[in-house]
Design a protein around this motif. Structure first.
Motif, PDB file in Angstrom:
ATOM      1  N   ALA A 190     -11.434  17.855  -7.263  1.00 52.27           N
ATOM      2  CA  ALA A 190     -12.403  16.785  -6.998  1.00 52.27           C
ATOM      3  C   ALA A 190     -12.142  15.584  -7.891  1.00 52.27           C
ATOM      4  CB  ALA A 190     -13.826  17.292  -7.203  1.00 52.27           C
ATOM      5  N   ALA A 191     -11.779  15.838  -9.147  1.00 49.34           N
ATOM      6  CA  ALA A 191     -11.458  14.739 -10.061  1.00 49.34           C
ATOM      7  C   ALA A 191     -10.162  14.053  -9.647  1.00 49.34           C
ATOM      8  CB  ALA A 191     -11.357  15.262 -11.492  1.00 49.34           C
ATOM      9  N   LEU A 192      -9.204  14.820  -9.183  1.00 51.27           N
ATOM     10  CA  LEU A 192      -7.934  14.226  -8.741  1.00 51.27           C
ATOM     11  C   LEU A 192      -8.138  13.352  -7.507  1.00 51.27           C
ATOM     12  CD1 LEU A 192      -5.344  17.100  -9.255  1.00 51.27           C
ATOM     13  CD2 LEU A 192      -5.434  14.898 -10.441  1.00 51.27           C
ATOM     14  N   GLU A 193      -9.049  13.748  -6.625  1.00 56.02           N
ATOM     15  CA  GLU A 193      -9.323  12.917  -5.453  1.00 56.02           C
ATOM     16  C   GLU A 193      -9.834  11.544  -5.876  1.00 56.02           C
ATOM     17  OE1 GLU A 193      -8.988  13.263  -2.058  1.00 56.02           O
ATOM     18  OE2 GLU A 193      -7.698  14.949  -2.635  1.00 56.02           O
ATOM     19  N   ALA A 194     -10.750  11.521  -6.855  1.00 53.97           N
ATOM     20  CA  ALA A 194     -11.245  10.237  -7.357  1.00 53.97           C
ATOM     21  C   ALA A 194     -10.125   9.466  -8.047  1.00 53.97           C
ATOM     22  CB  ALA A 194     -12.407  10.474  -8.317  1.00 53.97           C
ATOM     23  N   TYR A 195      -9.318  10.175  -8.825  1.00 48.92           N
ATOM     24  CA  TYR A 195      -8.226   9.517  -9.543  1.00 48.92           C
ATOM     25  C   TYR A 195      -7.234   8.877  -8.565  1.00 48.92           C
ATOM     26  CZ  TYR A 195      -4.369   8.777 -12.771  1.00 48.92           C
ATOM     27  OH  TYR A 195      -3.369   8.197 -13.526  1.00 48.92           O
ATOM     28  N   ARG A 196      -6.893   9.597  -7.516  1.00 49.69           N
ATOM     29  CA  ARG A 196      -5.925   9.065  -6.537  1.00 49.69           C
ATOM     30  C   ARG A 196      -6.491   7.825  -5.837  1.00 49.69           C
ATOM     31  NH1 ARG A 196      -5.716  14.769  -4.759  1.00 49.69           N
ATOM     32  NH2 ARG A 196      -4.045  15.808  -5.949  1.00 49.69           N
ATOM     33  N   CYS A 197      -7.815   7.817  -5.621  1.00 43.84           N
ATOM     34  CA  CYS A 197      -8.416   6.663  -4.962  1.00 43.84           C
ATOM     35  C   CYS A 197      -8.313   5.419  -5.844  1.00 43.84           C
ATOM     36  CB  CYS A 197      -9.878   6.962  -4.623  1.00 43.84           C
ATOM     37  SG  CYS A 197     -10.688   5.638  -3.703  1.00 43.84           S
ATOM     38  N   PHE A 198      -8.524   5.569  -7.148  1.00 42.74           N
ATOM     39  CA  PHE A 198      -8.477   4.424  -8.053  1.00 42.74           C
ATOM     40  C   PHE A 198      -7.061   4.034  -8.472  1.00 42.74           C
ATOM     41  CE2 PHE A 198     -12.900   5.848  -9.085  1.00 42.74           C
ATOM     42  CZ  PHE A 198     -13.549   4.671  -8.746  1.00 42.74           C
ATOM     43  N   GLU A 199      -6.128   4.949  -8.334  1.00 45.80           N
ATOM     44  CA  GLU A 199      -4.783   4.740  -8.869  1.00 45.80           C
ATOM     45  C   GLU A 199      -4.118   3.445  -8.402  1.00 45.80           C
ATOM     46  OE1 GLU A 199      -1.122   7.735  -9.998  1.00 45.80           O
ATOM     47  OE2 GLU A 199      -2.151   8.008  -8.081  1.00 45.80           O
ATOM     48  N   PRO A 200      -4.265   3.013  -7.134  1.00 45.95           N
ATOM     49  CA  PRO A 200      -3.572   1.784  -6.709  1.00 45.95           C
ATOM     50  C   PRO A 200      -4.032   0.517  -7.426  1.00 45.95           C
ATOM     51  CG  PRO A 200      -4.277   3.079  -4.807  1.00 45.95           C
ATOM     52  CD  PRO A 200      -4.925   3.681  -6.009  1.00 45.95           C
ATOM     53  N   TYR A 201      -5.157   0.569  -8.123  1.00 45.17           N
ATOM     54  CA  TYR A 201      -5.698  -0.640  -8.741  1.00 45.17           C
ATOM     55  C   TYR A 201      -5.258  -0.808 -10.190  1.00 45.17           C
ATOM     56  CZ  TYR A 201      -8.377   0.074  -4.549  1.00 45.17           C
ATOM     57  OH  TYR A 201      -8.729   0.302  -3.247  1.00 45.17           O
ATOM     58  N   ALA A 202      -4.373   0.063 -10.664  1.00 48.99           N
ATOM     59  CA  ALA A 202      -3.716  -0.082 -11.979  1.00 48.99           C
ATOM     60  C   ALA A 202      -4.722  -0.322 -13.107  1.00 48.99           C
ATOM     61  CB  ALA A 202      -2.694  -1.221 -11.921  1.00 48.99           C
ATOM     62  N   GLU A 203      -5.847   0.369 -13.046  1.00 44.48           N
ATOM     63  CA  GLU A 203      -6.876   0.277 -14.083  1.00 44.48           C
ATOM     64  C   GLU A 203      -7.370  -1.151 -14.275  1.00 44.48           C
ATOM     65  OE1 GLU A 203      -6.139   2.517 -17.590  1.00 44.48           O
ATOM     66  OE2 GLU A 203      -5.400   4.268 -16.510  1.00 44.48           O
ATOM     67  N   ASP A 204      -7.428  -1.915 -13.195  1.00 42.05           N
ATOM     68  CA  ASP A 204      -7.905  -3.296 -13.221  1.00 42.05           C
ATOM     69  C   ASP A 204      -9.187  -3.389 -12.396  1.00 42.05           C
ATOM     70  OD1 ASP A 204      -8.443  -5.985 -12.902  1.00 42.05           O
ATOM     71  OD2 ASP A 204      -6.349  -6.557 -12.655  1.00 42.05           O
ATOM     72  N   PRO A 205     -10.353  -3.500 -13.033  1.00 39.83           N
ATOM     73  CA  PRO A 205     -11.609  -3.541 -12.285  1.00 39.83           C
ATOM     74  C   PRO A 205     -11.688  -4.705 -11.297  1.00 39.83           C
ATOM     75  CG  PRO A 205     -12.024  -3.163 -14.616  1.00 39.83           C
ATOM     76  CD  PRO A 205     -10.570  -3.508 -14.485  1.00 39.83           C
ATOM     77  N   GLN A 206     -11.102  -5.844 -11.644  1.00 44.06           N
ATOM     78  CA  GLN A 206     -11.161  -6.975 -10.727  1.00 44.06           C
ATOM     79  C   GLN A 206     -10.404  -6.688  -9.439  1.00 44.06           C
ATOM     80  OE1 GLN A 206     -10.698 -10.961 -12.335  1.00 44.06           O
ATOM     81  NE2 GLN A 206     -10.959 -10.163 -14.416  1.00 44.06           N
ATOM     82  N   GLU A 207      -9.264  -6.004  -9.573  1.00 42.00           N
ATOM     83  CA  GLU A 207      -8.516  -5.631  -8.373  1.00 42.00           C
ATOM     84  C   GLU A 207      -9.335  -4.687  -7.500  1.00 42.00           C
ATOM     85  OE1 GLU A 207      -5.566  -6.477  -6.978  1.00 42.00           O
ATOM     86  OE2 GLU A 207      -5.547  -8.098  -8.458  1.00 42.00           O
ATOM     87  N   TYR A 208      -9.995  -3.738  -8.132  1.00 43.94           N
ATOM     88  CA  TYR A 208     -10.833  -2.815  -7.366  1.00 43.94           C
ATOM     89  C   TYR A 208     -11.990  -3.558  -6.707  1.00 43.94           C
ATOM     90  CZ  TYR A 208     -14.002   0.882  -6.071  1.00 43.94           C
ATOM     91  OH  TYR A 208     -14.842   1.690  -5.354  1.00 43.94           O
ATOM     92  N   ALA A 209     -12.629  -4.466  -7.452  1.00 48.06           N
ATOM     93  CA  ALA A 209     -13.755  -5.207  -6.907  1.00 48.06           C
ATOM     94  C   ALA A 209     -13.328  -6.044  -5.702  1.00 48.06           C
ATOM     95  CB  ALA A 209     -14.367  -6.102  -7.990  1.00 48.06           C
ATOM     96  N   ARG A 210     -12.170  -6.680  -5.808  1.00 49.80           N
ATOM     97  CA  ARG A 210     -11.691  -7.486  -4.681  1.00 49.80           C
ATOM     98  C   ARG A 210     -11.394  -6.612  -3.467  1.00 49.80           C
ATOM     99  NH1 ARG A 210      -9.469 -10.909  -8.896  1.00 49.80           N
ATOM    100  NH2 ARG A 210      -7.680  -9.533  -9.153  1.00 49.80           N
ATOM    101  N   ALA A 211     -10.821  -5.444  -3.708  1.00 52.66           N
ATOM    102  CA  ALA A 211     -10.513  -4.547  -2.596  1.00 52.66           C
ATOM    103  C   ALA A 211     -11.787  -4.078  -1.894  1.00 52.66           C
ATOM    104  CB  ALA A 211      -9.713  -3.345  -3.098  1.00 52.66           C
TER     105      ALA A 211
END
Length: 463
Positions: A172-193
């Motif tokens: 379950a933790a890996l599923e969340a990790y894989r979802c966030f992984e494309p954003y390279a630990e950049d909150p702004q990138e995630y927010a824009r997506a």
């Protein structure tokens, strides 16, 4: 905001301010405030800026007395859970933690690190570590972070814990990790997506959180049998304080991941939602910590005035915002809640020109005419003072709306004429107020450039 008249020119009230002022000369001059606090279980202590030394010093002075005289269980601050947990381990003497708690402050890397990695906080945690060494392990005073920003650090912490202790639940933790992984630990990138995919990683995060909430979290188990102790939570046969804290940390890191994901997704939409998510997260975290420490626990909270002063007594309420002070009063007023604000007229502050920039010492100009700070200065030029506020039913200068300065980690003195102030009804926003007139900038522990500048500022600016 509670209905009240807006104050006019401050001159007419200066005499009444002088009559109500109690001089601040040292720890003993806090006696009237200690009397007002009494047996309150929640003492929330503010600051008018994140970069002013005197606010930190008086806050620490009051907290020392509350620890020594009122049996405070923990200090909770406007900081990240993982970083502050390292300080907690150090001040409570956990195995493997630095003997000097000040060393743990070096681990604060997310901008603005100087909020906690500064000489005044270093002095306080050094004192707290020394104080705790005189206590049994189960009664040592904790130090925790309430904030929501540490999405990736908390996600890594969840993964690490599950891999070591519960490998069957890693997926379950890996599923969340894989979802966030494309954003390279950049909150702004995630927010824009999140503009393109409004749900973002919410399904994966909620699945992880639901899974961990089903786990053996003693902090929320109402039927646990055992005694409450000040430093270690509820003692249950066969499980030590370290086990209980590890369970709390696992749950809390999952809550941070969920809260941060919602916060960054809301941030792109604008409006008060992101602020409200953050402050509700901090209030919920405080509740979890109180349950963890057991019946009779007492907390001291360190945050900006905009978080601890009741939002209903400010212009924030008109903007649809809530805050920690309001939520704690609504949930726990019968248990004793005391909200303490700070202010100053002029001086210097440590702040940045923009989000992520290197901090520098800036001049804080004299407070604008008609403000709470200007009134205090007119009545008590150069004199620090304590005010124990009587409530709006008493009328007078505390029951009129005045502008009240709020300086964040980003500060522009040139905006003083139209910004940097929050309309405030003092008697409803705070239970007590410390005016320090002229103040000076914090000294950070390090002056190197910040390694992480991804987070965006919050409203009010950088609070």
């Amino acid at each position: 905001m509670t209905s009240a008249a807006r104050a006019g020119a401050p001159g007419g009230d200066a005499r009444r301010v002088r009559a109500d002022a109690l001089p601040l000369t040292g720890p003993g001059s806090l006696d009237p405030l200690m009397e007002r606090i009494g047996d309150a279980r929640y003492v929330l202590i503010g600051e008018a800026s994140h970069g002013t030394a005197e606010f930190y010093r008086w806050r620490a002075e009051l907290t020392r007395r509350l620890v020594e005289e009122r049996g405070v269980s923990f200090v909770a601050v406007e900081g990240d859970w993982p970083d502050c947990l390292a300080v907690h381990h150090a001040v409570t003497g956990a195995p493997g933690a630095p003997e000097d708690p000040r060393e743990a402050l070096a681990g604060f890397r997310r901008w603005p690190a100087w909020m906690w990695a500064n000489t005044d906080v270093a002095d306080f945690v050094g004192w707290l570590g020394e104080y705790n060494r005189r206590l049994p392990a189960g009664r040592r005073v904790g130090f925790y972070g309430l904030d929501v920003y540490s999405l990736w650090e908390s996600l890594h912490a969840v993964l690490g814990h599950l891999r070591r202790h519960d490998p069957d639940r890693v997926e379950a933790a890996l599923e969340a990790y894989r979802c966030f992984e494309p954003y390279a630990e950049d909150p702004q990138e995630y927010a824009r997506a999140a503009r393109l995919v409004p749900s973002g990683c919410e399904p994966e995060v909620l699945s992880l959180l639901v899974d961990l909430r089903r786990g053996p979290d003693v902090a929320d188990r109402g039927g646990a049998v055992g005694r409450a102790d000040r430093g270690g939570g509820v003692a249950v046969a066969g499980r030590g304080p370290g086990d209980r804290l590890a369970e709390l940390a696992l749950r809390q890191n999952a809550e941070v991941v969920a809260g941060a994901e919602a916060y960054y997704r809301a941030m792109v939409r604008g409006g008060p939602e992101a602020w409200n998510i953050r402050d509700r997260h901090m209030a919920d975290t405080l509740d979890r910590l109180m349950r963890h420490h057991g019946p009779g626990a007492r907390a001291v909270v360190w945050e900006h005035n905009t978080h601890i002063g009741d939002a209903r007594a400010t212009g924030m309420a008109d903007a649809g915002m809530v805050n920690v002070g309001q939520l704690v009063r609504e949930r726990h007023l019968a248990e004793g809640v005391v909200l303490i604000g700070f202010g100053s007229y002029e001086g210097t502050v440590l702040a940045a020109d923009f989000w992520g920039a290197e901090p520098r010492v800036m001049r804080v100009p004299p407070a604008r005419s008609g403000s709470l700070e200007h009134l205090m200065h007119e009545a008590l030029p150069g004199q620090p003072a304590l005010f124990v506020l009587p409530g709006t039913e008493s009328g007078g200068w505390t029951a009129a709306v005045r502008d009240h300065r709020a300086i964040g980690v980003v500060y522009h003195a040139a905006r003083e004429r139209w910004g940097n102030y929050v309309p405030t009804l003092p008697a409803d926003r705070y239970d007590a107020f410390l005016h320090l007139d002229r103040t000076t900038a914090l000294t950070p522990l390090r002056t190197t450039g910040p390694p992480d500048t991804h987070e965006e500022e919050t409203w009010p600016t950088g609070m």
